[in-house]
Design a protein around this motif. Structure first.
Motif, mmCIF file in Angstrom:
data_model
loop_
_atom_site.group_PDB
_atom_site.id
_atom_site.type_symbol
_atom_site.label_atom_id
_atom_site.label_comp_id
_atom_site.label_asym_id
_atom_site.label_seq_id
_atom_site.Cartn_x
_atom_site.Cartn_y
_atom_site.Cartn_z
ATOM 1 N N PHE A 3 0.832 -1.219 0.000
ATOM 2 C CA PHE A 3 0.000 0.000 0.000
ATOM 3 C C PHE A 3 0.858 1.257 0.000
ATOM 4 O O PHE A 3 0.492 2.277 -0.611
ATOM 5 N N ASP A 4 2.012 1.218 0.701
ATOM 6 C CA ASP A 4 2.895 2.384 0.722
ATOM 7 C C ASP A 4 3.437 2.699 -0.669
ATOM 8 O O ASP A 4 3.560 3.874 -1.051
ATOM 9 N N SER A 5 3.746 1.665 -1.441
ATOM 10 C CA SER A 5 4.244 1.904 -2.799
ATOM 11 C C SER A 5 3.171 2.498 -3.690
ATOM 12 O O SER A 5 3.432 3.435 -4.470
ATOM 13 N N ILE A 6 1.952 1.977 -3.577
ATOM 14 C CA ILE A 6 0.848 2.525 -4.378
ATOM 15 C C ILE A 6 0.589 3.983 -4.010
ATOM 16 O O ILE A 6 0.400 4.857 -4.883
ATOM 17 N N LEU A 7 0.594 4.272 -2.707
ATOM 18 C CA LEU A 7 0.370 5.654 -2.263
ATOM 19 C C LEU A 7 1.497 6.568 -2.716
ATOM 20 O O LEU A 7 1.256 7.728 -3.093
ATOM 21 N N PHE A 8 2.718 6.060 -2.716
ATOM 22 C CA PHE A 8 3.854 6.874 -3.172
ATOM 23 C C PHE A 8 3.718 7.236 -4.649
ATOM 24 O O PHE A 8 3.900 8.397 -5.033
ATOM 25 N N TYR A 9 3.406 6.258 -5.486
ATOM 26 C CA TYR A 9 3.260 6.551 -6.916
ATOM 27 C C TYR A 9 2.077 7.485 -7.180
ATOM 28 O O TYR A 9 2.134 8.349 -8.068
ATOM 29 N N VAL A 14 0.508 13.128 -8.681
ATOM 30 C CA VAL A 14 -0.128 14.405 -8.325
ATOM 31 C C VAL A 14 0.917 15.517 -8.221
ATOM 32 O O VAL A 14 0.707 16.651 -8.665
ATOM 33 N N LEU A 15 2.078 15.184 -7.646
ATOM 34 C CA LEU A 15 3.144 16.177 -7.493
ATOM 35 C C LEU A 15 3.661 16.652 -8.838
ATOM 36 O O LEU A 15 3.846 17.867 -9.058
ATOM 37 N N VAL A 16 3.887 15.742 -9.760
ATOM 38 C CA VAL A 16 4.410 16.122 -11.074
ATOM 39 C C VAL A 16 3.388 16.949 -11.852
ATOM 40 O O VAL A 16 3.732 17.967 -12.472
ATOM 41 N N PHE A 40 2.037 20.557 -0.437
ATOM 42 C CA PHE A 40 1.259 19.658 0.421
ATOM 43 C C PHE A 40 1.498 18.199 0.047
ATOM 44 O O PHE A 40 1.638 17.338 0.916
ATOM 45 N N THR A 41 1.577 17.902 -1.243
ATOM 46 C CA THR A 41 1.842 16.531 -1.680
ATOM 47 C C THR A 41 3.252 16.089 -1.295
ATOM 48 O O THR A 41 3.473 14.933 -0.897
ATOM 49 N N ALA A 42 4.222 17.008 -1.400
ATOM 50 C CA ALA A 42 5.588 16.672 -0.985
ATOM 51 C C ALA A 42 5.664 16.380 0.512
ATOM 52 O O ALA A 42 6.405 15.482 0.943
ATOM 53 N N SER A 43 4.889 17.111 1.299
ATOM 54 C CA SER A 43 4.877 16.836 2.740
ATOM 55 C C SER A 43 4.276 15.469 3.036
ATOM 56 O O SER A 43 4.734 14.760 3.950
ATOM 57 N N MET A 44 3.283 15.044 2.266
ATOM 58 C CA MET A 44 2.731 13.705 2.468
ATOM 59 C C MET A 44 3.753 12.618 2.094
ATOM 60 O O MET A 44 3.814 11.566 2.739
ATOM 61 N N MET A 45 4.578 12.890 1.087
ATOM 62 C CA MET A 45 5.623 11.924 0.725
ATOM 63 C C MET A 45 6.694 11.846 1.806
ATOM 64 O O MET A 45 7.241 10.773 2.076
ATOM 65 N N TRP A 46 6.993 12.958 2.438
ATOM 66 C CA TRP A 46 7.926 12.937 3.563
ATOM 67 C C TRP A 46 7.335 12.182 4.743
ATOM 68 O O TRP A 46 8.061 11.539 5.505
#
Length: 209
Positions: A3-9, A14-16, A40-46
């Motif tokens: 699930f973490d990989s799916i959420l990361f992609y 969205v970030l790009v 905001f999306t970058a903060s979620m990736m962090w």
């Protein structure tokens, strides 16, 4: 795939897209709103890599304060889109060249380190990432932090200089001159001779005949 990989992609897509819309939006307000989405999306990736302090700092400082301030500044400046687009064709080839070089460099680094990237170690239960970050910033990378602060100072001075530029489409007021104004400067009495309109004499009936 976890699930973490799916959420990361998903967050990466969205970030790009949001970052692409920042540089292609026709309205400055739309560009700032997409930049807020990018941060905001970058903060979620962090947050996914357990960097909670950096994620919260990005949301609170940049999204909550800096980007909102940028939005109000852009709205108050009432920027002319015609002036912004005037030199687009001139600098477009250079911008595309620099952007392509940056993409190639990032792709080279990612492809070289993709297979050799080790798995993230599991932190201990009593691990304090805020303490570790502060120790690394102000001991091992103190010079880099000072250079970053100097760059931010130069950027702030440049932003102030851009907002204080002279424009000819609005009227400026000078408070110091307004305070020193006297009553004689505000009111001027002009004496003019009075003019009385005399009615025309009526013609006699004999003259009419």
């Amino acid at each position: 795939m976890s699930f973490d990989s799916i959420l990361f992609y998903l967050l990466a897509i969205v970030l790009v897209v949001a970052a692409f819309r920042v540089i292609t939006a026709t309205s400055p307000v739309t560009g700032v709103l997409h930049l807020i989405l990018t941060f905001f999306t970058a903060s979620m990736m962090w947050m996914l890599i357990q960097a909670e302090f950096l994620a919260l700092a990005l949301v609170i400082v940049y999204v909550g304060a800096v980007m909102v301030l940028f939005l109000f500044v852009v709205m108050m400046l009432d920027m002319r889109l015609e002036g912004l687009k005037s030199g687009l064709k001139v600098y477009l080839p250079l911008g595309l060249t620099i952007g392509g070089i940056m993409v190639l460099e990032m792709a080279f680094v990612v492809l070289r380190s993709w297979g050799d990237a080790p798995a993230l170690p599991q932190p201990a239960d009593n691990f304090d990432n805020t303490l570790a970050l502060g120790t690394a910033m102000y001991t091992d990378f103190a010079y880099a932090v000072q250079v970053g602060g100097l760059i931010l100072l130069v950027g702030m001075i440049a932003a102030i200089a851009l907002t204080m530029r002279k424009r000819s489409d609005y009227k400026r007021t000078h408070p110091s001159q307004q305070v020193r104004v006297t009553a004689a400067d505000r009111i001027r009495i002009v004496q003019m001779p009075s003019v009385v309109d005399t009615p025309a004499a009526p013609e006699s009936e004999g003259a009419e005949k």
